[in-house]
Design an enzyme around this catalytic site. Structure first.
Site, PDB file in Angstrom:
ATOM      1  N   ILE A 139       0.846  -1.180   0.000  1.00  0.00           N
ATOM      2  CA  ILE A 139       0.000   0.000   0.000  1.00  0.00           C
ATOM      3  C   ILE A 139       0.889   1.240   0.000  1.00  0.00           C
ATOM      4  O   ILE A 139       1.730   1.409   0.884  1.00  0.00           O
ATOM      5  CB  ILE A 139      -0.943   0.015   1.219  1.00  0.00           C
ATOM      6  CG1 ILE A 139      -1.727  -1.300   1.307  1.00  0.00           C
ATOM      7  CG2 ILE A 139      -1.874   1.221   1.137  1.00  0.00           C
ATOM      8  CD1 ILE A 139      -2.558  -1.642   0.093  1.00  0.00           C
ATOM      9  N   LYS A 140       0.689   2.101  -0.994  1.00  0.00           N
ATOM     10  CA  LYS A 140       1.519   3.304  -1.116  1.00  0.00           C
ATOM     11  C   LYS A 140       0.924   4.441  -0.291  1.00  0.00           C
ATOM     12  O   LYS A 140      -0.241   4.797  -0.452  1.00  0.00           O
ATOM     13  CB  LYS A 140       1.623   3.736  -2.582  1.00  0.00           C
ATOM     14  CG  LYS A 140       2.550   2.879  -3.403  1.00  0.00           C
ATOM     15  CD  LYS A 140       2.615   3.333  -4.852  1.00  0.00           C
ATOM     16  CE  LYS A 140       3.587   4.451  -5.065  1.00  0.00           C
ATOM     17  NZ  LYS A 140       3.751   4.782  -6.501  1.00  0.00           N
ATOM     18  N   ILE A 141       1.758   4.998   0.572  1.00  0.00           N
ATOM     19  CA  ILE A 141       1.381   6.127   1.415  1.00  0.00           C
ATOM     20  C   ILE A 141       2.423   7.223   1.211  1.00  0.00           C
ATOM     21  O   ILE A 141       3.626   6.958   1.296  1.00  0.00           O
ATOM     22  CB  ILE A 141       1.334   5.719   2.905  1.00  0.00           C
ATOM     23  CG1 ILE A 141       0.265   4.637   3.128  1.00  0.00           C
ATOM     24  CG2 ILE A 141       1.069   6.934   3.797  1.00  0.00           C
ATOM     25  CD1 ILE A 141       0.233   4.077   4.540  1.00  0.00           C
TER      26      ILE A 141
END
Length: 373
Positions: A139-141
């Protein structure tokens, strides 16, 4: 004879493709890149999905179904993109298994609209992980100030994270601390630390673009410093990576089974046509790194890159001296990196809104076509 991409892998570099579309998946192109170009992962962002959906006939059937259900543009986006990421994750599952979770990774990004909202970022990150439901998703944050506590919370929940939009060493240090804090929370919650992975996406070419623009204004000898800031900044990021993960806090977690957070070189497509098109690949060859490449850069690398081994470790003094010269020339690098972070968030928000508009129009067109039948 070994190919340049195979040589990079032998040097300890993981090659990830910075692109994804349903057509790549169903045509077998993605599997072919794994077999022939040593690709071991995929990264996505709103710009990539906007491009895929704007010209993707492969999505027409699903869009029609979603339109029939009365889905909103946002609901359709999450359905479509999580389906693509799930399918790509399945394509990469053998790589994930072979590398014990290090590679075979597919990234999907939380909505850029949430870049300055910690709680909403956490909620959406968990929702995306649950929707994709594959162990090899990342998951890209974004590494905004609001993103840092979200990184800690999401890692602490046992979810693997790709931290994106990192430009400065100061923010990178905070990202590493956020990751370590997340691992400590995960350990306290009883998660197996070996199952949690993370990469820190350090942007490269955009740094050169902004610094070179300022050096042009300064003129004279300052122009001799052009086209080096991106690579030298990344080299110092690797030095920081080595330092931080050698410290006791990190080593205690590694002893419990934790993985180091690997540096990932992002924005590796060369923007200046005067520069070698594989510059940000060959000059950032270092063990334990990821280089995520647009297809054009990947093909250039495979075709003609001259891979000469580790070009990062042992070159830190040279990099520090470069930034001393940059400061003396009158470039405020702290301002450069803040401008780039702000612009990066704004560009991804613009792409997200473009994606929303593209999908909304496709849904309306599908409804109209159904009504005309």
């Amino acid at each position: 004879m070994s190919t340049p991409t195979a040589q990079l892998v032998a040097d300890g570099v993981s090659i990830w493709l910075d692109d994804l579309s349903r057509q790549r998946i169903i045509s077998g192109n993605l599997a072919d890149l794994i077999a022939t170009r040593n690709v071991s992962g995929v990264t996505t962002n709103p710009t990539i999905f906007a491009g895929a959906l704007s010209k993707g006939e492969a999505y027409e059937g699903q869009v029609a179904v979603l339109a029939g259900k009365g889905a909103t543009a946002d609901e359709a986006i999450f359905e479509i993109t999580t389906d693509d990421v799930r399918a790509a994750s399945d394509v990469f599952r053998p790589v994930y298994d072979e590398t014990k979770g290090v590679d075979g990774r597919v990234s999907i990004e939380v909505s850029p609209d949430l870049a300055h909202d910690t709680e909403a970022t956490i909620a959406q990150a968990k929702d995306l992980a649950a929707r994709v439901d594959r162990p090899n998703v990342l998951i890209k944050i974004p590494a905004t100030k609001a993103g840092l506590p979200a990184i800690t919370e999401v890692i602490g929940s046992g979810i693997s994270v790709n931290v994106t939009l990192i430009f400065s060493l100061e923010r990178y240090a905070e990202v590493i601390d956020a990751y370590l804090a997340g691992l400590e929370q995960a350990a306290a919650a009883g998660h197996d630390l070996a199952d949690i992975h993370s990469v820190a996406s350090f942007f490269v070419s955009r740094v050169d673009t902004e610094v070179d623009k300022r050096l042009t204004v300064l003129g004279g000898d300052a122009e001799k410093l052009k086209s080096r800031s991106g690579v030298e900044n990344a080299r110092l990021a690797y030095e920081l990576f080595e330092q931080k993960f050698a410290e006791q806090r990190a080593q205690d977690l590694v002893a419990k089974g934790a993985n180091v957070q690997r540096p990932l070189w992002a924005s590796t497509g060369v923007k200046d046509p005067a520069l070698p098109d594989t510059l940000y690949v060959t000059e950032l060859d270092a063990p334990g790194t990821v280089n995520t490449m647009p297809e054009k850069t990947l093909e250039a690398t495979f075709d003609h890159a001259v891979v000469e081994g580790d070009q990062v470790t042992g070159r830190y003094a040279e990099a520090h001296a470069y930034f001393d010269s940059l400061r003396d020339a009158g470039v405020d690098f702290a301002d450069v990196t803040q401008v780039l972070e702000d612009e990066g968030v704004e560009k991804f928000i613009a792409s997200w809104h473009e994606l929303q508009e593209t999908v909304a129009n496709a849904l309306e067109a599908a409804k109209a076509a159904e009504s005309a039948r």
